[in-house]
Design a protein around this motif. Structure first.
Motif, PDB file in Angstrom:
ATOM      1  N   GLN A   1       0.827  -1.223   0.000  1.00 47.79           N
ATOM      2  CA  GLN A   1       0.000   0.000   0.000  1.00 47.79           C
ATOM      3  C   GLN A   1       0.851   1.258   0.000  1.00 47.79           C
ATOM      4  O   GLN A   1       0.416   2.310  -0.479  1.00 47.79           O
ATOM      5  CB  GLN A   1      -0.921   0.016   1.241  1.00 47.79           C
ATOM      6  CG  GLN A   1      -1.939  -1.100   1.242  1.00 47.79           C
ATOM      7  CD  GLN A   1      -2.696  -1.181   2.558  1.00 47.79           C
ATOM      8  OE1 GLN A   1      -3.880  -0.851   2.615  1.00 47.79           O
ATOM      9  NE2 GLN A   1      -2.030  -1.599   3.624  1.00 47.79           N
ATOM     10  N   SER A   2       2.043   1.171   0.577  1.00 49.46           N
ATOM     11  CA  SER A   2       2.933   2.341   0.568  1.00 49.46           C
ATOM     12  C   SER A   2       4.138   2.109  -0.347  1.00 49.46           C
ATOM     13  O   SER A   2       5.167   2.784  -0.206  1.00 49.46           O
ATOM     14  CB  SER A   2       3.401   2.660   1.994  1.00 49.46           C
ATOM     15  OG  SER A   2       4.216   1.614   2.511  1.00 49.46           O
TER      16      SER A   2
ATOM     17  N   ARG B   1       6.075  -0.434  -0.483  1.00 47.52           N
ATOM     18  CA  ARG B   1       7.157  -1.207   0.143  1.00 47.52           C
ATOM     19  C   ARG B   1       6.919  -2.705  -0.056  1.00 47.52           C
ATOM     20  O   ARG B   1       5.862  -3.128  -0.521  1.00 47.52           O
ATOM     21  CB  ARG B   1       7.242  -0.871   1.628  1.00 47.52           C
ATOM     22  CG  ARG B   1       7.680   0.566   1.891  1.00 47.52           C
ATOM     23  CD  ARG B   1       7.712   0.879   3.376  1.00 47.52           C
ATOM     24  NE  ARG B   1       8.263   2.199   3.647  1.00 47.52           N
ATOM     25  CZ  ARG B   1       7.594   3.345   3.570  1.00 47.52           C
ATOM     26  NH1 ARG B   1       6.310   3.339   3.238  1.00 47.52           N
ATOM     27  NH2 ARG B   1       8.183   4.502   3.830  1.00 47.52           N
TER      28      ARG B   1
ATOM     29  N   LEU C   1       8.188   2.987   8.067  1.00 47.88           N
ATOM     30  CA  LEU C   1       7.123   3.711   7.352  1.00 47.88           C
ATOM     31  C   LEU C   1       7.309   5.220   7.434  1.00 47.88           C
ATOM     32  O   LEU C   1       6.828   5.953   6.560  1.00 47.88           O
ATOM     33  CB  LEU C   1       5.750   3.329   7.927  1.00 47.88           C
ATOM     34  CG  LEU C   1       5.292   1.887   7.734  1.00 47.88           C
ATOM     35  CD1 LEU C   1       3.936   1.667   8.404  1.00 47.88           C
ATOM     36  CD2 LEU C   1       5.206   1.515   6.256  1.00 47.88           C
TER      37      LEU C   1
ATOM     38  N   PRO D   1      10.562   7.811   3.793  1.00 46.05           N
ATOM     39  CA  PRO D   1      10.212   7.393   2.421  1.00 46.05           C
ATOM     40  C   PRO D   1      11.237   6.442   1.805  1.00 46.05           C
ATOM     41  O   PRO D   1      10.847   5.531   1.065  1.00 46.05           O
ATOM     42  CB  PRO D   1      10.136   8.727   1.666  1.00 46.05           C
ATOM     43  CG  PRO D   1       9.750   9.726   2.711  1.00 46.05           C
ATOM     44  CD  PRO D   1      10.433   9.267   3.979  1.00 46.05           C
TER      45      PRO D   1
ATOM     46  N   THR E   1      12.613   1.169   2.069  1.00 43.83           N
ATOM     47  CA  THR E   1      11.810   0.605   0.985  1.00 43.83           C
ATOM     48  C   THR E   1      11.229  -0.766   1.281  1.00 43.83           C
ATOM     49  O   THR E   1      10.387  -1.240   0.510  1.00 43.83           O
ATOM     50  CB  THR E   1      12.636   0.525  -0.315  1.00 43.83           C
ATOM     51  OG1 THR E   1      13.803  -0.278  -0.080  1.00 43.83           O
ATOM     52  CG2 THR E   1      13.057   1.911  -0.773  1.00 43.83           C
TER      53      THR E   1
ATOM     54  N   ASN F   1      -0.897  -1.527   7.936  1.00 45.86           N
ATOM     55  CA  ASN F   1      -2.194  -1.040   7.464  1.00 45.86           C
ATOM     56  C   ASN F   1      -2.500   0.358   7.969  1.00 45.86           C
ATOM     57  O   ASN F   1      -3.600   0.877   7.757  1.00 45.86           O
ATOM     58  CB  ASN F   1      -3.299  -2.015   7.904  1.00 45.86           C
ATOM     59  CG  ASN F   1      -3.409  -3.212   6.961  1.00 45.86           C
ATOM     60  OD1 ASN F   1      -3.189  -3.083   5.765  1.00 45.86           O
ATOM     61  ND2 ASN F   1      -3.746  -4.371   7.519  1.00 45.86           N
ATOM     62  N   GLY F   2      -1.530   0.948   8.662  1.00 38.62           N
ATOM     63  CA  GLY F   2      -1.661   2.347   9.025  1.00 38.62           C
ATOM     64  C   GLY F   2      -2.275   2.590  10.387  1.00 38.62           C
ATOM     65  O   GLY F   2      -2.605   3.722  10.746  1.00 38.62           O
TER      66      GLY F   2
END
Ligand code: G3I
Length: 303
Positions: free
Chosen positions: A10-11, A13, A254, A257, A260, A301-302
């Motif tokens: 999702q990000s 990675r 996370l 940036p 990775t 998942n944040g």
């Protein structure tokens, strides 16, 4: 998302694991690994002793088993590792000076040529810095060929496979206050300043009571990234399996940036190089998800 790989994606990675070729016949192992992870590192099969057991005679049988399993299951592969003081075949241990330097170059060329265009990132040099407070190089047969052996390895690797990211990988370089971390940081800064090709730093991140997770981990990741390299968490395991610590590691990655991806060093506790009793991984010996698994998934998942 309901798997580690999809949650990390999702990000942008990845979330990977070490895979051992000897376990590819274990259906519980392959079903967990196939479902959860989207990056694979061969735990031992692409190392020097495995790939060049006799000088000039390369053997990719086990490395290819891991590689083929990964690709057939839709995963990318990190290459581990080309130049290291450990797991050298006997013939290499017996070399020194110019002949060892040439053997290192030939080894890098032989292995990278076989996997040319197929590897996301190579751990070109592994564990070249000393433990303790010196902040300097580890003594080894490779180091005794001359201090420039690391940059020669990276230049050789760039020429051999320009598509692969080239990483320096080490343990106990996760704590920003440690001399070993600063030694590697200074090397990477120097390489970037002089145009030595390096794309990434691998923080192995084997955490235990002697080298515990420290809240300055995020500073370490940010500091390396600010030099213009990617950071990858390459061999994560946490003795005791603290869910909170696992979540902290994920959140620190996370937050940066250029961090990775994250790989854990094995699938189930029973697959760990530390032994099952260390409880260091995300699945127990029966293949059940542990609290640490849920903490990692939630963080990815944040939340
Ligand atoms: O395969 C042989 C087997 O035939 C033999 O009977 C047996 C007896 O000792 O040994 C088996 O080989 C072992 C191999 O793992 C496969 O299980 C080696 O002895 C053992 O030394 C080797 O350990 C590996 C270790 O690297 C060696 O340095 C671990 O599996 C592997 O997880 C570990 O991984 C390293 C990373 O490459 C670098 N960072 C640290 C990390 C943990 O030590």
């Amino acid at each position: 998302e309901s798997t580690l790989g999809a949650a990390a994606a999702q990000s942008g990675r990845y979330f990977g694991t070490a895979i051992a070729s000897g376990k590819l016949g274990d259906s519980q192992y392959t079903s967990i690994a196939g479902r959860e992870f989207d990056m694979v590192t061969a735990e031992n099969e692409m190392k020097i002793d495995a790939t060049e057991p006799n000088r000039g005679q390369f053997n990719f049988s086990q490395g290819d088993r891991v590689y083929n399993w990964a690709v057939q299951n839709g995963k990318r592969v990190r290459g581990h590792t080309l130049a290291w003081h450990n797991q050298q075949p006997g013939w290499m241990q017996a070399l020194s000076g110019g002949s060892l330097r040439q053997a290192m170059i030939d080894h890098i060329n032989g292995v990278m040529n076989h996997y040319k265009g197929k590897i996301y990132a190579w751990d070109v040099v592994n564990e070249a810095y000393a433990d303790g407070n010196s902040g300097g190089r580890r003594d080894s047969n490779l180091q005794r060929t001359g201090n420039d052996w690391i940059e020669v390895a990276f230049r050789t690797a760039r020429a051999a496979d320009p598509a692969a990211k080239l990483c320096y990988n080490d343990y106990n370089i996760d704590n920003w206050s440690w001399a070993k971390t600063q030694g590697v940081y200074n090397m990477v800064r120097d390489f970037k300043a002089r145009g030595v090709p390096i794309d990434c730093v691998g923080l192995q991140s084997h955490f235990n009571s002697n080298s515990p997770y420290n809240s300055n981990y995020r500073t370490t990741i940010q500091s390396f990234a600010a030099l213009g390299v990617d950071v990858q968490i390459t061999e994560l395991d946490i003795q005791g399996g603290s869910a909170t610590t696992y979540a902290n590691v994920v959140n620190d990655c996370l937050a940066v940036p250029r961090c990775t991806g994250i790989s854990v060093w094995g699938v189930r506790d029973s697959d760990s190089w530390l032994g099952a009793n260390a409880s260091a991984l995300l699945f127990d010996g029966n293949g059940n998800k542990k609290a640490a698994y849920t903490a990692v998934l939630n963080a990815l998942n944040g939340g």
